[in-house]
Design an enzyme around this catalytic site. Structure first.
Site, PDB file in Angstrom:
ATOM      1  N   ASP A 195       3.117  15.023  52.849  1.00 15.06           N
ATOM      2  CA  ASP A 195       3.255  13.662  53.386  1.00 15.06           C
ATOM      3  C   ASP A 195       1.854  13.072  53.496  1.00 15.06           C
ATOM      4  O   ASP A 195       1.143  13.288  54.474  1.00 15.06           O
ATOM      5  CB  ASP A 195       3.934  13.722  54.765  1.00 15.06           C
ATOM      6  CG  ASP A 195       3.925  12.359  55.464  1.00 15.06           C
ATOM      7  OD1 ASP A 195       3.465  11.368  54.854  1.00 15.06           O
ATOM      8  OD2 ASP A 195       4.382  12.305  56.627  1.00 15.06           O
ATOM      9  N   LYS A 209      -0.681   1.835  54.827  1.00 12.51           N
ATOM     10  CA  LYS A 209      -1.997   2.237  55.342  1.00 12.51           C
ATOM     11  C   LYS A 209      -3.049   2.055  54.244  1.00 12.51           C
ATOM     12  O   LYS A 209      -3.899   1.190  54.352  1.00 12.51           O
ATOM     13  CB  LYS A 209      -1.941   3.668  55.853  1.00 12.51           C
ATOM     14  CG  LYS A 209      -0.881   3.812  56.962  1.00 12.51           C
ATOM     15  CD  LYS A 209      -0.529   5.242  57.211  1.00 12.51           C
ATOM     16  CE  LYS A 209       0.765   5.405  57.974  1.00 12.51           C
ATOM     17  NZ  LYS A 209       0.828   4.725  59.269  1.00 12.51           N
ATOM     18  N   TRP A 267       3.873  13.975  63.223  1.00 16.69           N
ATOM     19  CA  TRP A 267       4.595  13.613  61.996  1.00 16.69           C
ATOM     20  C   TRP A 267       5.203  14.828  61.320  1.00 16.69           C
ATOM     21  O   TRP A 267       6.302  14.745  60.769  1.00 16.69           O
ATOM     22  CB  TRP A 267       3.711  12.786  61.055  1.00 16.69           C
ATOM     23  CG  TRP A 267       3.489  11.431  61.647  1.00 16.69           C
ATOM     24  CD1 TRP A 267       2.330  10.937  62.175  1.00 16.69           C
ATOM     25  CD2 TRP A 267       4.479  10.410  61.867  1.00 16.69           C
ATOM     26  NE1 TRP A 267       2.542   9.681  62.689  1.00 16.69           N
ATOM     27  CE2 TRP A 267       3.842   9.332  62.518  1.00 16.69           C
ATOM     28  CE3 TRP A 267       5.837  10.306  61.584  1.00 16.69           C
ATOM     29  CZ2 TRP A 267       4.519   8.167  62.880  1.00 16.69           C
ATOM     30  CZ3 TRP A 267       6.518   9.148  61.941  1.00 16.69           C
ATOM     31  CH2 TRP A 267       5.862   8.095  62.585  1.00 16.69           C
TER      32      TRP A 267
HETATM   33  N1  PMP Z   1       4.178  10.244  58.184  1.00 13.45           N
HETATM   34  C1  PMP Z   1       2.969   9.873  58.619  1.00 13.45           C
HETATM   35  C2  PMP Z   1       1.819  10.820  58.454  1.00 13.45           C
HETATM   36  C3  PMP Z   1       2.805   8.617  59.206  1.00 13.45           C
HETATM   37  O1  PMP Z   1       1.606   8.244  59.649  1.00 13.45           O
HETATM   38  C4  PMP Z   1       3.917   7.754  59.342  1.00 13.45           C
HETATM   39  C5  PMP Z   1       3.797   6.373  59.941  1.00 13.45           C
HETATM   40  N2  PMP Z   1       2.784   6.132  60.785  1.00 13.45           N
HETATM   41  C6  PMP Z   1       5.157   8.212  58.896  1.00 13.45           C
HETATM   42  C7  PMP Z   1       5.253   9.442  58.307  1.00 13.45           C
HETATM   43  C8  PMP Z   1       6.364   7.346  59.025  1.00 13.45           C
HETATM   44  O2  PMP Z   1       6.236   6.370  58.077  1.00 13.45           O
HETATM   45  P1  PMP Z   1       7.245   5.170  57.872  1.00 13.45           P
HETATM   46  O3  PMP Z   1       7.059   4.265  59.022  1.00 13.45           O
HETATM   47  O4  PMP Z   1       6.772   4.620  56.557  1.00 13.45           O
HETATM   48  O5  PMP Z   1       8.608   5.750  57.786  1.00 13.45           O
END
Ligand code: PMP
Length: 360
Positions: A172, A196, A102
């Site tokens: 994040d 989550k 991520w």
């Molecule tokens: N950052 C992290 C740490 C994530 O776990 C996720 C999704 N699993 C995202 C960003 C992307 O999130 P989204 O699908 O809400 O764009």
């Protein structure tokens, strides 16, 4: 109907009490004669729901009045762009900490908008540890430092907050927000997709220190400008009203559990149980360094990957679902967010022992 233990990484398990409440209020919210889904976002009923959710989040996380709380769309992925678009300003450059999939995505997106320096990279450990801050090459002239407190795929979590002096720290927190108390004043921006630990998909929360609002350039679309969203109480356009409402119910549930301090104790206990079971066995393995193992996402492999399908099938028969690991790493992953009851972790540990005994 039997509910399963759902170990999905997100969208993820919600507290059963929240789902029951949403069901009870579905057709007629508090005598309004309508569902929250049908309400105008500008009507007094929804405004009350929205304000209560914000007030509860502020109290639960201890968010000072000098921060705006924004209820947005576009997921954490849109924040990967909004952060640089709003924060790079005249400095034009930012530091990123690369600890897994991520952070890599955040880095890739930021590079479209400015100069990115990767101040630390856990590549040498294949992203199974977090480089000590003493090894980071931070630029005091950076517009901000971005990091990912919990890597949802790798299962790597910071159990400390980086020290960045006067350079705003951006986090994040998608897969760790509300899992424990945090000191919000250490951060410039905190953002998280809701799906989550906050509520349903479709809602994204950004907690932004006020002095960082208003730095976006003139070409930044209105919707992507924190200032537009802040000036309009997150109602510049139609917000994701139902997701906002369910998030409010989750926050009330968090209060009923004793808040994030009580949840942190529970989360640590749940994670400890699972890691202990993994470490005690010759059959299961988690590759992450012990001091940065995630409380929320626990990846593990079986000694023989040929048994993965049998494991998943056996688990499902016991009501333990969505344990398949991320496609990029394989194996298993148990996401054990706030709403995963301890009994779910106990049932998983028990199944793992039984599977090892009979198939391992
Ligand atoms: N950052 C992290 C740490 C994530 O776990 C996720 C999704 N699993 C995202 C960003 C992307 O999130 P989204 O699908 O809400 O764009």
């Amino acid at each position: 109907m039997a509910r399963v233990y759902n170990f999905s990484a997100g969208p993820a398990v919600l507290p059963e009490a929240v789902l029951e409440r949403a069901r009870a209020e579905m057709l007629d919210w508090h005598g309004s004669g309508m569902s929250v889904m049908e309400m105008s976002h500008r009507g007094k009923e929804f405004i009350a729901i929205a304000q209560k959710a914000e007030a509860d989040l502020r109290r639960i996380l201890g968010i000072p009045a000098t921060y705006k709380v924004l209820f947005l769309q576009g997921g954490a992925s849109l924040q990967f762009a909004m952060v640089p678009l709003n924060l790079l300003g005249d400095k034009g450059r930012a530091d990123y900490i690369h600890t897994g999939e991520w952070s890599k995505k955040a880095i890739g997106e930021a590079k479209r908008h400015g100069q990115v320096s990767v101040a630390a990279d856990a590549a040498s450990s294949k992203y199974t540890h977090i480089p000590a801050q003493s090894e980071w090459r931070l630029d005091p002239g950076a517009a901000y430092v971005h990091y990912t407190p919990n890597e949802t795929i790798g299962g790597v979590e910071f159990h400390w907050v980086p020290e960045t002096g006067d350079v705003p720290l951006v986090a994040d927190m998608s897969s760790t927000i509300l899992s424990r108390p945090i000191d919000v004043t250490r951060f410039g921006v905190i953002y998280a997709g809701a799906q989550k630990n906050i509520g349903p998909a479709g809602l994204t929360i950004a907690i932004v220190r006020e002095d960082l609002i208003g730095r976006a350039g003139p070409n930044v679309p209105a919707m992507l400008n924190y200032k537009t969203q802040a000036d309009n109480e997150s109602m510049y356009n139609t917000p994701p009203t139902y997701a906002w409402y369910v998030a409010g119910l989750v926050l009330e549930w968090i209060d009923a559990q004793g808040g994030v301090t009580a949840l942190a104790d529970l989360n640590r206990r749940k994670a400890d149980k699972l890691y202990r079971a993994i470490d005690a066995s010759e059959f299961y393995r988690n590759p992450v360094a012990k001091d940065c193992r995630s409380w929320m996402n626990v990846p593990f492999t079986l000694a023989d990957p040929a048994l993965d399908d049998a494991f998943l099938k056996g688990a499902k028969a016991e009501g333990l679902v969505t344990l398949k690991g991320h496609r990029s790493v394989g194996g298993m992953r148990a996401s054990i967010y706030n709403a995963m009851p301890e009994a779910g972790v106990d049932a998983l540990v028990e199944f793992m022992a039984e599977f090892e005994r009979t198939r391992g």
